[in-house]
Design a protein around this motif. Structure first.
Motif, PDB file in Angstrom:
ATOM      1  N   GLY A  74       0.813  -1.207   0.000  1.00  0.00           N
ATOM      2  CA  GLY A  74       0.000   0.000   0.000  1.00  0.00           C
ATOM      3  C   GLY A  74       0.847   1.257   0.000  1.00  0.00           C
ATOM      4  O   GLY A  74       1.811   1.359   0.747  1.00  0.00           O
ATOM      5  N   GLY A  75       0.509   2.207  -0.851  1.00  0.00           N
ATOM      6  CA  GLY A  75       1.236   3.474  -0.920  1.00  0.00           C
ATOM      7  C   GLY A  75       2.388   3.479  -1.901  1.00  0.00           C
ATOM      8  O   GLY A  75       3.001   4.505  -2.132  1.00  0.00           O
ATOM      9  N   GLU A  76       2.697   2.331  -2.492  1.00  0.00           N
ATOM     10  CA  GLU A  76       3.811   2.271  -3.437  1.00  0.00           C
ATOM     11  C   GLU A  76       3.372   2.733  -4.816  1.00  0.00           C
ATOM     12  O   GLU A  76       2.206   2.578  -5.195  1.00  0.00           O
ATOM     13  CB  GLU A  76       4.399   0.866  -3.506  1.00  0.00           C
ATOM     14  CG  GLU A  76       5.054   0.458  -2.196  1.00  0.00           C
ATOM     15  CD  GLU A  76       5.774  -0.869  -2.256  1.00  0.00           C
ATOM     16  OE1 GLU A  76       6.733  -1.024  -1.490  1.00  0.00           O
ATOM     17  OE2 GLU A  76       5.381  -1.735  -3.056  1.00  0.00           O
ATOM     18  N   GLU A  77       4.313   3.318  -5.561  1.00  0.00           N
ATOM     19  CA  GLU A  77       4.023   3.828  -6.897  1.00  0.00           C
ATOM     20  C   GLU A  77       5.056   3.293  -7.881  1.00  0.00           C
ATOM     21  O   GLU A  77       6.232   3.155  -7.554  1.00  0.00           O
ATOM     22  CB  GLU A  77       4.095   5.350  -6.916  1.00  0.00           C
ATOM     23  CG  GLU A  77       3.072   6.037  -6.047  1.00  0.00           C
ATOM     24  CD  GLU A  77       3.272   7.545  -6.026  1.00  0.00           C
ATOM     25  OE1 GLU A  77       3.750   8.108  -7.028  1.00  0.00           O
ATOM     26  OE2 GLU A  77       2.954   8.151  -4.987  1.00  0.00           O
ATOM     27  N   LEU A  78       4.575   3.036  -9.109  1.00  0.00           N
ATOM     28  CA  LEU A  78       5.455   2.586 -10.183  1.00  0.00           C
ATOM     29  C   LEU A  78       5.724   3.735 -11.149  1.00  0.00           C
ATOM     30  O   LEU A  78       4.904   4.638 -11.302  1.00  0.00           O
ATOM     31  CB  LEU A  78       4.817   1.431 -10.961  1.00  0.00           C
ATOM     32  CG  LEU A  78       4.543   0.145 -10.186  1.00  0.00           C
ATOM     33  CD1 LEU A  78       3.837  -0.863 -11.092  1.00  0.00           C
ATOM     34  CD2 LEU A  78       5.828  -0.441  -9.646  1.00  0.00           C
ATOM     35  N   LEU A  79       6.866   3.684 -11.810  1.00  0.00           N
ATOM     36  CA  LEU A  79       7.158   4.618 -12.885  1.00  0.00           C
ATOM     37  C   LEU A  79       6.284   4.272 -14.090  1.00  0.00           C
ATOM     38  O   LEU A  79       5.938   3.104 -14.292  1.00  0.00           O
ATOM     39  CB  LEU A  79       8.633   4.517 -13.296  1.00  0.00           C
ATOM     40  CG  LEU A  79       9.648   5.058 -12.298  1.00  0.00           C
ATOM     41  CD1 LEU A  79      11.048   4.648 -12.722  1.00  0.00           C
ATOM     42  CD2 LEU A  79       9.548   6.572 -12.213  1.00  0.00           C
ATOM     43  N   GLU A  80       5.988   5.260 -14.911  1.00  0.00           N
ATOM     44  CA  GLU A  80       5.200   4.990 -16.113  1.00  0.00           C
ATOM     45  C   GLU A  80       5.950   4.092 -17.077  1.00  0.00           C
ATOM     46  O   GLU A  80       5.375   3.229 -17.713  1.00  0.00           O
ATOM     47  CB  GLU A  80       4.825   6.301 -16.808  1.00  0.00           C
ATOM     48  CG  GLU A  80       3.747   7.067 -16.083  1.00  0.00           C
ATOM     49  CD  GLU A  80       3.304   8.294 -16.842  1.00  0.00           C
ATOM     50  OE1 GLU A  80       3.359   8.308 -18.082  1.00  0.00           O
ATOM     51  OE2 GLU A  80       2.903   9.259 -16.164  1.00  0.00           O
ATOM     52  N   GLN A  81       7.266   4.312 -17.203  1.00  0.00           N
ATOM     53  CA  GLN A  81       8.078   3.476 -18.092  1.00  0.00           C
ATOM     54  C   GLN A  81       9.173   2.810 -17.266  1.00  0.00           C
ATOM     55  O   GLN A  81       9.903   3.476 -16.541  1.00  0.00           O
ATOM     56  CB  GLN A  81       8.699   4.310 -19.209  1.00  0.00           C
ATOM     57  CG  GLN A  81       9.439   3.453 -20.218  1.00  0.00           C
ATOM     58  CD  GLN A  81       9.941   4.271 -21.402  1.00  0.00           C
ATOM     59  OE1 GLN A  81       9.948   5.484 -21.381  1.00  0.00           O
ATOM     60  NE2 GLN A  81      10.379   3.576 -22.433  1.00  0.00           N
ATOM     61  N   ASP A  82       9.292   1.493 -17.385  1.00  0.00           N
ATOM     62  CA  ASP A  82      10.296   0.730 -16.649  1.00  0.00           C
ATOM     63  C   ASP A  82      11.683   1.042 -17.222  1.00  0.00           C
ATOM     64  O   ASP A  82      11.922   0.832 -18.413  1.00  0.00           O
ATOM     65  CB  ASP A  82       9.988  -0.761 -16.783  1.00  0.00           C
ATOM     66  CG  ASP A  82      10.858  -1.633 -15.904  1.00  0.00           C
ATOM     67  OD1 ASP A  82      11.944  -1.183 -15.486  1.00  0.00           O
ATOM     68  OD2 ASP A  82      10.454  -2.775 -15.641  1.00  0.00           O
ATOM     69  N   PRO A  83      12.628   1.554 -16.401  1.00  0.00           N
ATOM     70  CA  PRO A  83      13.979   1.844 -16.895  1.00  0.00           C
ATOM     71  C   PRO A  83      14.672   0.641 -17.527  1.00  0.00           C
ATOM     72  O   PRO A  83      15.508   0.797 -18.405  1.00  0.00           O
ATOM     73  CB  PRO A  83      14.728   2.317 -15.642  1.00  0.00           C
ATOM     74  CG  PRO A  83      13.662   2.858 -14.762  1.00  0.00           C
ATOM     75  CD  PRO A  83      12.463   1.973 -15.007  1.00  0.00           C
ATOM     76  N   ALA A  84      14.306  -0.566 -17.105  1.00  0.00           N
ATOM     77  CA  ALA A  84      14.919  -1.770 -17.673  1.00  0.00           C
ATOM     78  C   ALA A  84      14.540  -1.954 -19.141  1.00  0.00           C
ATOM     79  O   ALA A  84      15.230  -2.657 -19.871  1.00  0.00           O
ATOM     80  CB  ALA A  84      14.512  -3.004 -16.878  1.00  0.00           C
TER      81      ALA A  84
END
Length: 168
Positions: free
Chosen positions: A6-16
């Motif tokens: 809960g509360g975690e956010e992902l980047l729109e584009q994965d750097p990998a």
């Protein structure tokens, strides 16, 4: 695969998934007893408490770069935490009460999963490229990016403050 809390956010584009632009090369691999993430110590203090030594194995072309290392007692090893997700930008560690941005944490999950390990140098052999350390908090086979000598005269920050245990 990592489960989001809960509360975690992902980047729109994965750097990998983005094209590389740094031309970073791996100079060797970590040799450690830790083969599964769940068993790996979460930091160098915990690794030292376990008391399990570890090694770095430097690839042959980079071994001449170890010359002069006999003058230091400790090193910083920079590793590429290749099993960590790279698209998690806000995290909620298990031990924390609130989520924080990755740049306020020491977690390996970050856009560029670079690990920093400050360790005591027990011995090394330039010919074999093997460096023996007192401990490490990295999985066996973790790629090594760089090694730097630890210099107390410039690496100790006397005015640094230690965050509360709940903040780490």
């Amino acid at each position: 695969m990592f489960e989001r809390r809960g509360g975690e956010e992902l980047l729109e584009q994965d750097p990998a998934e983005q094209p590389p632009d740094g031309h970073v090369v791996f100079i060797g691999r970590v040799l450690s007893p830790w083969v599964e993430r769940e068993n790996c110590p979460r930091n160098m203090r915990a690794a030292r408490e376990i008391g399990q030594a570890a090694s770095l194995l430097i690839d042959e072309p980079y071994r001449p770069g170890l010359a002069g290392l006999e003058r230091v007692t400790h090193i910083h090893a920079l590793t590429w935490m290749h099993h960590a997700p790279r698209n998690l930008i806000v995290q909620k560690p298990r031990h924390a009460t609130e989520a924080k941005g990755v740049f306020a944490l020491r977690s390996p999950a970050r856009p560029n999963p670079v690990g920093l390990h400050s360790a005591q140098l027990l011995s090394f052999d330039i010919e074999t490229g093997r460096i023996e350390l007192d401990a490490i908090d990295a999985l066996d086979g973790t790629p090594i990016i760089d090694i730097k000598p630890y210099f107390p005269s410039v690496d100790v920050l006397a005015d640094a403050l230690m965050p509360d245990r709940s903040e780490r």
